[in-house]
Design an enzyme around this catalytic site. Structure first.
Site, mmCIF file in Angstrom:
data_model
loop_
_atom_site.group_PDB
_atom_site.id
_atom_site.type_symbol
_atom_site.label_atom_id
_atom_site.label_comp_id
_atom_site.label_asym_id
_atom_site.label_seq_id
_atom_site.Cartn_x
_atom_site.Cartn_y
_atom_site.Cartn_z
ATOM 1 N NE ARG A 142 35.325 42.817 33.955
ATOM 2 C CZ ARG A 142 34.158 43.022 33.389
ATOM 3 N NH1 ARG A 142 34.090 43.554 32.195
ATOM 4 N NH2 ARG A 142 33.044 42.700 34.013
ATOM 5 C CG ASP A 143 40.421 45.761 39.698
ATOM 6 O OD1 ASP A 143 41.099 46.702 39.218
ATOM 7 O OD2 ASP A 143 39.854 45.826 40.796
ATOM 8 C CG MET A 144 45.302 41.192 36.538
ATOM 9 S SD MET A 144 45.357 39.995 37.892
ATOM 10 C CE MET A 144 47.067 40.075 38.358
ATOM 11 C CB THR A 150 42.185 49.864 39.183
ATOM 12 O OG1 THR A 150 41.383 49.078 40.075
ATOM 13 C CG2 THR A 150 42.922 50.918 39.982
#
Length: 279
Positions: A1-3, A52
């Site tokens: 969940r931070d691609m 992000t």
């Protein structure tokens, strides 16, 4: 969940790595409490909002931890592709909270608006749109499905590019074909003039210069005919790769229209009918 682009790296041999797994959630793990928030200033926490902001799926922006799924990372992959294509992240703002709010409000501006002079193919923009759908259920279910859709598009784009190269090669034949036929016609005209100046009963030596010109015209016309065949073959092979390629259809239509006109001008009904059928 931070691609995000900063978390994707390419190795020495072209291998691709996803790095910085500090926000990873292990699906199906009841003990999978959310890790500490990174001190990175562009990473934000709002309640249970982690990620992000510019690349954050709506369910992340709303802090809906139960909705986190592989489709959440698909959204991030779509956001990476979005930035790759237009040069800008999907969302921007003066600070992290502003970016999160923008992500909550609605989808980012269309790629076609952000890309400037770059033309984004409609099919590719659609892939980005599916990957970044607001509803996770409307996205590709996981990275494999997203990769498959993108790979299929790349295969089609490669075939189209190859087809366009063949169209360009075919177009390059047209001026040479026209020149060859013009030269052959000029030689035949000159040969006719020379023969007109010689009596039918004149010696062979007197007629030979005209015959040489006729032979040369025959050679040029044969070359033109072979290049004609190459022209049609190039366009036909282009249409095998890209059946709906307008450029190839237009070139062939113009070619057969010209052949039809020439056949009619010479009174060749069979050739005219054949050209018309092709047209």
């Amino acid at each position: 969940r931070d691609m995000k682009p900063a978390n994707v790296m390419v190795g020495e041999f072209g291998e691709v790595y996803v790095v910085d797994l500090g926000l990873t959630k292990i699906l199906g793990d009841p003990e999978g409490a959310d890790p500490e928030v990174s001190p990175d200033p562009i990473t934000t926490q709002h309640g249970w909002v982690l990620g992000t902001p510019s690349y954050m799926a709506p369910e992340q922006a709303h802090g809906d931890l139960e909705a986190i799924s592989p489709a959440t990372d698909v959204y991030g992959l779509g956001a990476i592709l979005y930035e790759t294509l237009c040069g800008h992240p999907p969302y921007g703002g003066d600070h992290a909270e502003a970016v999160v709010r923008a992500g909550r409000r609605g989808p980012p501006p269309p790629l076609s608006e952000r890309a400037g002079r770059r033309r984004i193919p409609d099919d590719l923009e659609s892939i980005v749109g599916v990957a970044m759908a607001r509803d996770p259920n409307h996205r590709y279910p996981d990275g494999t499905a997203f990769a498959r859709a993108l790979g299929d598009w790349l295969d089609g784009a490669t075939a189209r590019e190859r087809a366009l190269q063949r169209v360009d090669a075919a177009r390059g034949e047209r001026p040479r074909i026209a020149t060859l036929r013009e030269e052959a016609a000029a030689l035949r005209t000159r040969a006719g003039e020379l023969l007109g100046e010689v009596a039918p009963w004149a010696p062979i030596a007197d007629k030979r210069p005209a015959w040489v010109l006729q032979d040369r015209a025959d050679t040029l016309e044969l070359d033109a005919d072979l290049r004609d065949l190459t022209f049609v073959q190039l366009l036909s092979s282009a249409l095998i790769d890209a059946p709906e390629l307008d450029e190839a259809h237009q070139e062939l239509a113009g070619y057969y229209q010209q052949r039809h006109s020439e056949a009619e001008r010479h009174g060749d009904r069979t050739a005219a009918a054949r050209a018309l059928q092709r047209l």
